[in-house]
Design an enzyme around this catalytic site. Structure first.
Site, PDB file in Angstrom:
ATOM      1  N   ARG A  11       0.757   0.506   6.241  1.00 30.86           N
ATOM      2  CA  ARG A  11      -0.391  -0.331   5.914  1.00 30.86           C
ATOM      3  C   ARG A  11      -1.486  -0.107   6.958  1.00 30.86           C
ATOM      4  O   ARG A  11      -1.197   0.278   8.097  1.00 30.86           O
ATOM      5  CB  ARG A  11       0.014  -1.805   5.935  1.00 30.86           C
ATOM      6  N   LYS A  37       4.552  -6.430   8.338  1.00 30.89           N
ATOM      7  CA  LYS A  37       4.502  -7.791   7.804  1.00 30.89           C
ATOM      8  C   LYS A  37       5.752  -8.548   8.206  1.00 30.89           C
ATOM      9  O   LYS A  37       6.824  -7.961   8.359  1.00 30.89           O
ATOM     10  CB  LYS A  37       4.435  -7.743   6.279  1.00 30.89           C
ATOM     11  N   HIS A 100      -4.875   1.628   1.082  1.00 32.80           N
ATOM     12  CA  HIS A 100      -3.871   1.178   0.121  1.00 32.80           C
ATOM     13  C   HIS A 100      -3.652   2.217  -0.976  1.00 32.80           C
ATOM     14  O   HIS A 100      -2.529   2.377  -1.467  1.00 32.80           O
ATOM     15  CB  HIS A 100      -4.268  -0.179  -0.462  1.00 32.80           C
ATOM     16  N   ARG A 103      -1.287   4.721   0.409  1.00 33.14           N
ATOM     17  CA  ARG A 103       0.060   4.131   0.412  1.00 33.14           C
ATOM     18  C   ARG A 103       0.679   4.226  -0.982  1.00 33.14           C
ATOM     19  O   ARG A 103       1.828   4.626  -1.143  1.00 33.14           O
ATOM     20  CB  ARG A 103      -0.057   2.683   0.879  1.00 33.14           C
ATOM     21  N   HIS A 125       8.865  -3.009   2.453  1.00 32.99           N
ATOM     22  CA  HIS A 125       8.893  -4.123   1.511  1.00 32.99           C
ATOM     23  C   HIS A 125      10.114  -4.991   1.781  1.00 32.99           C
ATOM     24  O   HIS A 125      11.218  -4.474   1.950  1.00 32.99           O
ATOM     25  CB  HIS A 125       8.955  -3.617   0.069  1.00 32.99           C
ATOM     26  N   TYR A 134       6.198   1.082  -8.422  1.00 36.76           N
ATOM     27  CA  TYR A 134       6.044   2.535  -8.458  1.00 36.76           C
ATOM     28  C   TYR A 134       6.831   3.192  -9.584  1.00 36.76           C
ATOM     29  O   TYR A 134       6.656   4.374  -9.848  1.00 36.76           O
ATOM     30  CB  TYR A 134       6.427   3.144  -7.107  1.00 36.76           C
TER      31      TYR A 134
END
Length: 151
Positions: A11, A37, A100, A103, A125, A134
């Site tokens: 990110r 994150k 993004h 990514r 994630h 995806y």
């Protein structure tokens, strides 16, 4: 910067937080430690193209006191600076480019050959259902599938 984003799927917030000490490079291997994150660290293996790009950048990187990888005239680059840089290069080739999008490009490329749980770990994630985006079939995927059928 672009090679790092598309080659690791990190990110933009992770990109701007990379410190020189977070990178380990050798001729055959490389790793990148990112703070993601949820206040979690993950270590991402980096391929030869990313290793080469990082090594070249580090050679010409301004020598200052900053511990951060990407620096500008006033210190570590921030999200807005990254977005402006990508926009500038995208405009040159008349393609919209955002961190993004890079990514997602990696995610869509990996899903063709790599297990979803591996992609989940690479992209950081928490839940595999996030990575599941995806797997959505594109119009191009359908066209390619049907064009390759021989009777």
């Amino acid at each position: 910067m672009i090679e790092l984003l598309i080659g690791t799927g990190i990110r933009v917030s992770e990109l701007v937080g990379i410190r020189l000490k977070d990178i380990e490079l050798s001729d055959r291997k490389g790793t990148l430690k990112v703070f993601g994150k949820g206040n979690s660290f993950r270590t991402i293996p980096i391929n030869k193209d990313v290793r080469k790009a990082l090594a070249r950048y580090i050679e010409v990187r301004p020598d200052n006191e900053s511990e951060y990888l990407f620096i500008g005239q006033r210190g570590a680059l921030e999200r807005n600076a990254i977005n402006l840089i990508l926009k500038k290069y995208g405009d040159r080739i008349q393609v919209k480019v955002t961190p993004h999008m890079l990514r997602h490009t990696l995610g869509y490329r990996l899903v063709k050959t790599i297990p979803l749980t591996t992609i989940q770990q690479i992209l950081g994630h928490d839940n595999v259902s996030t990575t599941n985006i995806y797997t959505l079939t594109t119009q191009q995927d359908m066209e390619t599938a049907l064009m390759n059928i021989e009777w």
